[in-house]
Design an enzyme around this catalytic site. Structure first.
Site, short mmCIF file in Angstrom:
data_model
loop_
_atom_site.label_atom_id
_atom_site.label_comp_id
_atom_site.label_asym_id
_atom_site.label_seq_id
_atom_site.Cartn_x
_atom_site.Cartn_y
_atom_site.Cartn_z
N ILE A 12 0.85 -1.21 0.00
CA ILE A 12 0.00 0.00 0.00
C ILE A 12 0.88 1.26 0.00
CG2 ILE A 12 -1.88 1.20 1.17
CD1 ILE A 12 -2.62 -1.57 2.44
N ASP A 31 11.81 2.08 6.00
CA ASP A 31 11.31 0.70 5.92
C ASP A 31 12.47 -0.22 6.25
OD1 ASP A 31 10.31 -1.87 4.86
OD2 ASP A 31 8.75 -0.66 3.90
N SER A 34 11.58 -5.84 5.83
CA SER A 34 11.30 -7.19 6.34
C SER A 34 10.24 -7.88 5.49
CB SER A 34 10.84 -7.13 7.80
OG SER A 34 9.66 -6.35 7.91
N LEU A 60 11.84 0.82 12.62
CA LEU A 60 11.21 1.87 13.44
C LEU A 60 11.58 1.76 14.91
CD1 LEU A 60 7.50 2.30 12.40
CD2 LEU A 60 9.46 3.78 11.93
N SER A 125 -7.64 -1.23 10.28
CA SER A 125 -8.22 -2.31 9.50
C SER A 125 -9.66 -2.58 9.93
CB SER A 125 -7.39 -3.57 9.74
OG SER A 125 -8.07 -4.71 9.29
N TYR A 150 -2.73 -9.94 15.43
CA TYR A 150 -2.57 -8.84 14.47
C TYR A 150 -3.70 -7.83 14.64
CZ TYR A 150 -3.34 -6.35 10.10
OH TYR A 150 -3.60 -5.37 9.18
N LYS A 154 -3.87 -3.58 15.93
CA LYS A 154 -4.54 -2.44 15.28
C LYS A 154 -5.49 -1.77 16.25
CE LYS A 154 -2.58 -2.82 11.31
NZ LYS A 154 -1.52 -1.84 11.02
N TYR A 178 -8.96 0.17 6.70
CA TYR A 178 -9.02 -0.38 5.35
C TYR A 178 -9.91 -1.62 5.35
CZ TYR A 178 -4.31 1.86 5.13
OH TYR A 178 -3.23 2.69 5.20
N ASN A 180 -10.69 -4.52 2.18
CA ASN A 180 -9.76 -5.51 1.59
C ASN A 180 -8.99 -4.91 0.42
OD1 ASN A 180 -11.73 -7.12 3.19
ND2 ASN A 180 -10.52 -8.83 2.41
N ASN A 200 -4.02 -14.34 1.26
CA ASN A 200 -5.20 -13.58 0.86
C ASN A 200 -5.73 -14.04 -0.50
OD1 ASN A 200 -3.34 -11.15 2.40
ND2 ASN A 200 -5.35 -11.68 3.16
P1 NAD Z 1 3.35 -4.67 3.54
O1 NAD Z 1 3.88 -5.77 4.38
O2 NAD Z 1 3.45 -4.78 2.07
O3 NAD Z 1 4.03 -3.28 3.98
C1 NAD Z 1 4.42 -3.03 5.32
C2 NAD Z 1 5.86 -2.53 5.28
O4 NAD Z 1 6.30 -2.27 6.61
C3 NAD Z 1 6.83 -3.57 4.68
O5 NAD Z 1 7.54 -2.95 3.63
C4 NAD Z 1 7.75 -3.95 5.85
O6 NAD Z 1 9.07 -4.22 5.40
C5 NAD Z 1 7.66 -2.71 6.72
N1 NAD Z 1 7.93 -2.93 8.16
C6 NAD Z 1 7.37 -3.84 8.98
N2 NAD Z 1 7.84 -3.70 10.24
C7 NAD Z 1 8.71 -2.65 10.21
C8 NAD Z 1 9.53 -2.02 11.19
N3 NAD Z 1 9.55 -2.43 12.46
N4 NAD Z 1 10.30 -0.98 10.80
C9 NAD Z 1 10.31 -0.54 9.51
N5 NAD Z 1 9.56 -1.11 8.55
C10 NAD Z 1 8.77 -2.15 8.89
O7 NAD Z 1 1.82 -4.42 3.97
P2 NAD Z 1 0.67 -3.56 3.28
O8 NAD Z 1 -0.32 -4.48 2.71
O9 NAD Z 1 1.28 -2.51 2.43
O10 NAD Z 1 0.03 -2.91 4.58
C11 NAD Z 1 0.41 -1.63 5.04
C12 NAD Z 1 -0.31 -1.38 6.36
O11 NAD Z 1 -1.72 -1.49 6.16
C13 NAD Z 1 0.05 -2.37 7.46
O12 NAD Z 1 0.11 -1.67 8.69
C14 NAD Z 1 -1.12 -3.33 7.44
O13 NAD Z 1 -1.30 -3.94 8.69
C15 NAD Z 1 -2.28 -2.40 7.10
N6 NAD Z 1 -3.42 -3.10 6.49
C16 NAD Z 1 -3.22 -3.91 5.40
C17 NAD Z 1 -4.28 -4.62 4.86
C18 NAD Z 1 -4.07 -5.55 3.68
O14 NAD Z 1 -4.89 -6.42 3.47
N7 NAD Z 1 -3.01 -5.38 2.90
C19 NAD Z 1 -5.56 -4.49 5.42
C20 NAD Z 1 -5.75 -3.64 6.50
C21 NAD Z 1 -4.66 -2.95 7.04
N1 UFG Z 2 -10.40 -16.97 0.78
C1 UFG Z 2 -10.54 -18.18 0.14
N2 UFG Z 2 -9.41 -18.80 -0.28
C2 UFG Z 2 -8.16 -18.29 -0.09
C3 UFG Z 2 -8.04 -17.05 0.56
C4 UFG Z 2 -9.19 -16.42 1.00
O1 UFG Z 2 -11.65 -18.67 -0.05
O2 UFG Z 2 -7.18 -18.93 -0.49
C5 UFG Z 2 -11.63 -16.26 1.22
C6 UFG Z 2 -11.72 -16.03 2.71
O3 UFG Z 2 -12.27 -17.14 3.36
C7 UFG Z 2 -12.57 -14.77 2.77
C8 UFG Z 2 -12.19 -14.01 1.50
O4 UFG Z 2 -11.61 -14.98 0.63
O5 UFG Z 2 -13.93 -15.11 2.69
C9 UFG Z 2 -11.17 -12.90 1.74
O6 UFG Z 2 -10.05 -13.43 2.45
P1 UFG Z 2 -8.67 -12.64 2.58
O7 UFG Z 2 -7.72 -13.52 3.31
O8 UFG Z 2 -8.26 -12.12 1.24
O9 UFG Z 2 -9.07 -11.36 3.44
P2 UFG Z 2 -9.72 -11.26 4.90
O10 UFG Z 2 -11.03 -10.57 4.73
O11 UFG Z 2 -9.69 -12.53 5.61
O12 UFG Z 2 -8.65 -10.31 5.63
C10 UFG Z 2 -8.16 -9.10 5.07
C11 UFG Z 2 -6.74 -8.85 5.52
C12 UFG Z 2 -6.66 -8.57 6.99
C13 UFG Z 2 -7.62 -7.50 7.36
C14 UFG Z 2 -9.00 -7.83 6.88
C15 UFG Z 2 -9.95 -6.70 7.13
O13 UFG Z 2 -5.92 -9.98 5.24
O14 UFG Z 2 -5.36 -8.08 7.28
O15 UFG Z 2 -8.98 -8.06 5.46
O16 UFG Z 2 -9.40 -5.52 6.64
F1 UFG Z 2 -7.64 -7.38 8.70
#
Ligand code: NAD
Ligand code: UFG
Length: 340
Positions: A12, A31, A34, A60, A125, A150, A154, A178, A180, A200
């Site tokens: 993101i 960043d 990791s 961080l 989230s 996790y 949040k 956020y 999905n 996911n």
């Molecule tokens: P991502 O893992 O691609 O990005 C997170 C970044 O943070 C990575 O580049 C990682 O290297 C860095 N990082 C982790 N720990 C760190 C630390 N201690 N110091 C410095 N850098 C560090 O994840 P994303 O999908 O881009 O998500 C961004 C944010 O949005 C996260 O906080 C995540 O929890 C939140 N979020 C994501 C989703 C999703 O489905 N992708 C949904 C809801 C919320």
């Molecule tokens: N699903 C499948 N097969 C897979 C993966 C997922 O059927 O291989 C289904 C899940 O059961 C669910 C839907 O697809 O019904 C979405 O699943 P995701 O794992 O893509 O997403 P979630 O809604 O479980 O979770 C996501 C993020 C979390 C976040 C949450 C709410 O992974 O970090 O949305 O924002 F907390």
């Protein structure tokens, strides 16, 4: 504004950098890589048309090095993406998740306040709603019991940031919940790059389509939803990125605490996503029905009206754009970013 983007090399964060520069802002990325690859930042700079994005490979939790970054740059605000995000892994490694996500944020906020930067946008989230009390979910819906560490990080960090703002009203705190995030930049140059087997849905679908995995497991078809599979609010990552630029405007207006759902307001089932992918891209996605996945809920989608009213933000992209752009990224980069 000059923005500190923590976690800016991630999925993101990398997309948000493009929207920030397009809106006339500048950014510095911190960043620890990791869960990301510096090639993403190189490609972001190419898309923006600049030489490079200022980048510090720093954890961080490293107070001293973060201090030095704040001495070197002047920031107007921080967009705080950095954190660990794998739900299943957080159940296996709760200490690591609490330590990284909570300590990382506490160190960040401490350094920010010492340097007079009291504006933060936090990546929260939909998971903070737990099994939601109402659908569509509004921001008035009570927070719920998270099903994994996790999610608790949040929920707890939302509380920490709100308490800090209440004690010192100079802070502006925007919590973006956020739904999905999926899709990829239209160029196909940056996108989601999961390590190992994707957790996911969307990256799993694209990896099946590109031939890296045999078939998609659909986790349950006996939910109380129209086709029995789980329903979610899938938001294009470019739309999500734009929401952060709108949130900066709220900060400029000195919003205090702002809490916003960032989703489309539409719920799609797993099979809706699979069928849209096949229809739009003309590629097959074999799947079979598997048992439900522990911790999943049936339905989760939001009412995004508050973000529209207060941030003037709403999603522009739909499900067809999402499946097209996800596939465009995956087929151009079947193995994700190149190893460095
Ligand atoms: P991502 O893992 O691609 O990005 C997170 C970044 O943070 C990575 O580049 C990682 O290297 C860095 N990082 C982790 N720990 C760190 C630390 N201690 N110091 C410095 N850098 C560090 O994840 P994303 O999908 O881009 O998500 C961004 C944010 O949005 C996260 O906080 C995540 O929890 C939140 N979020 C994501 C989703 C999703 O489905 N992708 C949904 C809801 C919320
Ligand atoms: N699903 C499948 N097969 C897979 C993966 C997922 O059927 O291989 C289904 C899940 O059961 C669910 C839907 O697809 O019904 C979405 O699943 P995701 O794992 O893509 O997403 P979630 O809604 O479980 O979770 C996501 C993020 C979390 C976040 C949450 C709410 O992974 O970090 O949305 O924002 F907390």
């Amino acid at each position: 504004m000059n923005i500190l983007v923590t976690g800016g090399a991630g999925f993101i964060g990398s997309h948000t950098l493009i929207e920030l520069y397009a809106a006339g802002h500048t950014a510095v990325v911190v960043d620890n890589l990791s869960n990301s690859n510096p090639v993403a930042l190189k490609r972001v700079a190419e898309i923006i048309g600049i030489e490079s994005i200022p980048f510090h490979k720093v954890d961080l939790r490293d107070h001293e090095r973060l201090e030095r970054i704040f001495e070197e740059h002047r920031f107007n605000a921080c967009i705080h993406f950095a954190g660990l995000k794998a739900v299943g892994e957080s159940v296996e490694k709760p200490w690591e998740y609490y330590e990284n996500n909570i300590n990382g944020t506490l160190v960040l906020v401490d350094v920010m306040r010492k340097h007079g930067c009291k504006n933060i946008i936090f990546s929260s989230s939909a998971t903070v709603y737990g099994d939601p009390a109402e659908i569509p979910i509004t921001e008035n819906c009570p927070k719920g019991q998270c099903t994994n560490p996790y999610g608790w990080t949040k929920s707890m960090l939302e509380q920490v940031l709100m308490d800090i703002q209440r004690a010192d009203p100079e802070w502006n705190v925007v919590l973006l919940r956020y739904f999905n995030p999926v899709g990829a930049h239209q160029s196909g140059r940056i996108g989601e790059n999961p390590n190992g087997i994707p957790n996911n849905l969307m990256p799993y679908i694209t990896q099946v389509a590109v031939g890296k995995r045999k078939e998609l497991g659909v986790f349950g078809n006996d939910y109380p939803t129209p086709d029995g599979t789980g329903v979610r609010d899938y938001i294009h990552v470019v739309d999500l990125a734009a929401a952060h630029v709108c949130a900066l405007q709220a900060i400029a207006r000195r919003c205090g605490i702002g809490i916003y759902n960032v989703g489309t307001g539409h719920g799609y089932s797993v099979l809706d996503m699979v069928n849209a992918f096949i229809r739009v891209n003309g590629v097959d996605v074999p799947y079979s029905i598997k048992p439900r996945r522990a911790g999943d809920i049936a339905t989760c989608y939001c009412d995004p009206a508050k973000a529209k009213a207060e941030l003037d933000w709403e999603a522009q992209y739909g499900i067809d754009d999402i499946v097209r752009d996800s596939w465009n990224w995956q087929r151009q980069n079947p193995d994700g970013y190149p190893a460095v």
